[in-house]
Design an enzyme around this catalytic site. Structure first.
Site, mmCIF file in Angstrom:
data_model
loop_
_atom_site.group_PDB
_atom_site.id
_atom_site.type_symbol
_atom_site.label_atom_id
_atom_site.label_comp_id
_atom_site.label_asym_id
_atom_site.label_seq_id
_atom_site.Cartn_x
_atom_site.Cartn_y
_atom_site.Cartn_z
ATOM 1 N N GLN A 170 0.829 -1.217 0.000
ATOM 2 C CA GLN A 170 0.000 0.000 0.000
ATOM 3 C C GLN A 170 0.859 1.262 0.000
ATOM 4 O O GLN A 170 0.667 2.172 -0.815
ATOM 5 C CB GLN A 170 -0.843 0.067 1.264
ATOM 6 N N TYR A 216 3.185 -9.390 15.926
ATOM 7 C CA TYR A 216 3.464 -8.345 14.920
ATOM 8 C C TYR A 216 4.023 -7.101 15.609
ATOM 9 O O TYR A 216 5.071 -6.577 15.194
ATOM 10 C CB TYR A 216 2.172 -8.019 14.156
ATOM 11 N N LYS A 266 7.760 -5.489 15.168
ATOM 12 C CA LYS A 266 7.973 -4.118 14.681
ATOM 13 C C LYS A 266 8.763 -3.304 15.705
ATOM 14 O O LYS A 266 9.613 -2.485 15.331
ATOM 15 C CB LYS A 266 6.630 -3.445 14.379
ATOM 16 N N LEU A 316 13.294 -10.290 1.731
ATOM 17 C CA LEU A 316 13.788 -9.479 2.846
ATOM 18 C C LEU A 316 14.220 -10.350 4.030
ATOM 19 O O LEU A 316 15.011 -9.915 4.865
ATOM 20 C CB LEU A 316 12.637 -8.561 3.271
ATOM 21 N N TYR A 373 6.145 -7.608 7.285
ATOM 22 C CA TYR A 373 5.214 -8.731 7.485
ATOM 23 C C TYR A 373 4.026 -8.115 8.208
ATOM 24 O O TYR A 373 4.117 -7.809 9.389
ATOM 25 C CB TYR A 373 5.896 -9.800 8.340
ATOM 26 N N THR A 374 2.933 -7.868 7.490
ATOM 27 C CA THR A 374 1.817 -7.095 8.058
ATOM 28 C C THR A 374 0.589 -7.945 8.386
ATOM 29 O O THR A 374 -0.442 -7.392 8.790
ATOM 30 C CB THR A 374 1.380 -5.962 7.081
ATOM 31 N N TYR A 382 8.899 2.471 8.464
ATOM 32 C CA TYR A 382 7.585 2.673 9.084
ATOM 33 C C TYR A 382 7.365 1.668 10.200
ATOM 34 O O TYR A 382 7.733 0.497 10.089
ATOM 35 C CB TYR A 382 6.472 2.546 8.029
HETATM 36 N N1 LIG Z 1 -1.336 -1.742 7.208
HETATM 37 C C1 LIG Z 1 -1.479 -1.113 8.390
HETATM 38 O O1 LIG Z 1 -2.588 -0.956 8.931
HETATM 39 C C2 LIG Z 1 -0.266 -0.544 9.094
HETATM 40 C C3 LIG Z 1 -0.450 0.077 10.342
HETATM 41 C C4 LIG Z 1 0.653 0.605 11.004
HETATM 42 C C5 LIG Z 1 1.906 0.526 10.403
HETATM 43 N N2 LIG Z 1 2.052 -0.086 9.215
HETATM 44 C C6 LIG Z 1 3.412 -0.181 8.630
HETATM 45 O O2 LIG Z 1 3.445 0.567 7.445
HETATM 46 C C7 LIG Z 1 4.390 -0.028 6.525
HETATM 47 C C8 LIG Z 1 3.715 -0.248 5.186
HETATM 48 O O3 LIG Z 1 2.599 -1.133 5.388
HETATM 49 P P1 LIG Z 1 1.568 -1.487 4.237
HETATM 50 O O4 LIG Z 1 0.220 -1.383 4.815
HETATM 51 O O5 LIG Z 1 1.915 -0.738 2.980
HETATM 52 O O6 LIG Z 1 1.908 -3.046 4.052
HETATM 53 P P2 LIG Z 1 1.549 -4.031 2.866
HETATM 54 O O7 LIG Z 1 0.540 -3.429 1.951
HETATM 55 O O8 LIG Z 1 1.302 -5.354 3.488
HETATM 56 O O9 LIG Z 1 2.929 -4.064 2.061
HETATM 57 C C9 LIG Z 1 4.071 -4.681 2.579
HETATM 58 C C10 LIG Z 1 4.879 -5.184 1.408
HETATM 59 O O10 LIG Z 1 6.039 -5.873 1.936
HETATM 60 C C11 LIG Z 1 6.214 -7.047 1.151
HETATM 61 N N3 LIG Z 1 6.932 -8.087 1.862
HETATM 62 C C12 LIG Z 1 6.500 -8.820 2.921
HETATM 63 N N4 LIG Z 1 7.415 -9.761 3.231
HETATM 64 C C13 LIG Z 1 8.430 -9.615 2.345
HETATM 65 C C14 LIG Z 1 9.655 -10.306 2.138
HETATM 66 N N5 LIG Z 1 10.013 -11.345 2.903
HETATM 67 N N6 LIG Z 1 10.472 -9.899 1.141
HETATM 68 C C15 LIG Z 1 10.125 -8.853 0.346
HETATM 69 N N7 LIG Z 1 8.975 -8.171 0.485
HETATM 70 C C16 LIG Z 1 8.137 -8.551 1.474
HETATM 71 C C17 LIG Z 1 4.791 -7.503 0.892
HETATM 72 O O11 LIG Z 1 4.738 -8.463 -0.126
HETATM 73 P P3 LIG Z 1 3.523 -9.540 -0.090
HETATM 74 O O12 LIG Z 1 2.264 -8.755 -0.304
HETATM 75 O O13 LIG Z 1 3.863 -10.478 -1.193
HETATM 76 O O14 LIG Z 1 3.559 -10.166 1.274
HETATM 77 C C18 LIG Z 1 4.102 -6.187 0.546
HETATM 78 O O15 LIG Z 1 4.237 -5.857 -0.814
HETATM 79 C C19 LIG Z 1 4.873 -1.303 7.217
HETATM 80 O O16 LIG Z 1 6.082 -1.033 7.880
HETATM 81 C C20 LIG Z 1 3.806 -1.597 8.247
HETATM 82 O O17 LIG Z 1 4.297 -2.338 9.348
HETATM 83 C C21 LIG Z 1 0.992 -0.614 8.521
#
Ligand SMILES: NC(=O)c1ccc[n+]([C@@H]2O[C@H](COP(=O)([O-])OP(=O)(O)OC[C@H]3O[C@@H](n4cnc5c(N)ncnc54)[C@H](OP(=O)(O)O)[C@@H]3O)[C@@H](O)[C@H]2O)c1
Length: 298
Positions: free
Chosen positions: A13, A126, A130, A38, A62-63, A100
């Protein structure tokens, strides 16, 4: 301005929006799981050494909050160990690392908004993974920015907005948790604020590294429960709903058990971000309107 920018997690996202936001800022190398893992430190090191970035934007994580409960090793490898390796490689290359983190580092027990100085106490794997990632980056030091955010959603990916619109088109009534409060934050706002701050940092607006490097909360303004968020989505959805909006019924966390426990109060104070960088994200309702406007018309 021509920076060499490495975006990891580019298909997620936030990663997709970072590519948009930084498009005019330099040469972007965008990588996701299809081209590297990663969880493998050697692949991470090799990638950074090959690209030689001046900026690393780590949007990968890993979300899968519930799945992480039974997948601790991989969650730790991606969220903690890989963060350390990226920080070490950023330090070695004298690059700026943007990372993040999450409201889930807190246990939700506080009555008011959480500050960066509050003691983290994650309730789930999770959140713990983090938090370990944050600590690893802080230990390595160098030029880093950690932005803790919450309830991320946007026009792309797996998220609450898109799930609600899908369910709203399938059902007449939805039951949504009403006793967890947070600040829904769009990937659009996060990417644009990151771009503004990184631009300022690299232009020297905030002085030397010790003046700006660190951990900051970064969320949209205001707060709401998941149930209130769902109701506002349907109030704003317009033509994205085929028919009538569903009735949204509030339920308690106890009514909707999940493998991972979640904090009751996830609201983060953005004061430090505002004071240090003069950056304010939009209100969650305005950000929602902007995200809905970016969805394709049905
Ligand atoms: N989503 C939330 O509500 C939320 C809330 C607070 C903070 N955050 C933080 O914000 C940041 C961005 O989150 P987001 O919502 O954009 O997450 P997201 O949509 O789940 O995107 C994370 C990306 O990381 C990739 N990824 C996961 N494991 C991997 C690996 N082993 N090697 C390479 N790539 C890998 C995923 O690929 P796959 O899709 O193939 O797994 C996905 O494309 C993260 O640091 C998250 O912890 C998110």
């Amino acid at each position: 301005m021509s920076e060499r920018i490495l975006i990891v997690g580019s298909a997620g996202q936030v990663g997709v929006e970072l590519q948009r936001s930084f498009a005019d800022y330099g040469e972007i190398t965008a990588r996701d799981r299809d081209t590297f893992d990663l969880a493998d430190p050697e692949q991470v090191r090799a990638l950074v050494r090959e690209v030689k970035p001046s900026i690393i934007l780590n949007a990968a994580a890993y979300t899968a909050v519930d799945r992480a409960e039974s997948d601790l090793e991989v969650a730790m490898a991606v969220n903690a160990q890989a963060s350390r390796v990226l920080a070490e490689e950023a330090l070695r290359a004298d690059a700026l690392l943007v990372h993040y983190s999450t409201d889930y580092v807190f246990d939700g027990s506080k009555a008011g908004p959480w500050f960066e100085t509050d003691q983290p106490h994650p309730l789930n794997v999770y959140g713990a993974s983090k938090l370990a990632g944050e600590k690893a980056i802080q230990q390595v030091g160098g030029k880093y920015l950690i932005f803790r955010t919450s309830w991320v959603y946007g026009p792309h990916g797996n998220n609450f907005l898109l799930t609600m619109l899908r369910l709203g088109n399938e059902r007449d009534q939805l039951s949504i948790v009403d006793d967890q409060v947070g600040a829904p934050t769009t990937s659009i706002e996060l990417a644009d604020a990151t771009r503004t701050i990184v631009g300022g940092v690299l232009a020297g607006q905030f002085g030397s590294t010790e003046n700006w490097a660190g951990l900051y909360h970064m969320t949209c303004a205001g707060s709401v429960s998941w149930c209130g968020f769902a109701r506002e989505i349907f109030a704003q959805a317009g033509s994205r709903l085929h028919g009538k909006a569903p009735v949204v019924k509030g339920i308690t966390t106890a009514d909707y058990p999940t493998p991972a426990q979640r904090p009751r109060n996830s609201v983060l104070s953005n004061e430090k971000l505002n004071v240090r960088f003069g950056t304010r994200l939009s209100s969650w309702k305005d950000a929602l309107s902007a995200a809905i406007a970016r969805l394709p018309e049905k």
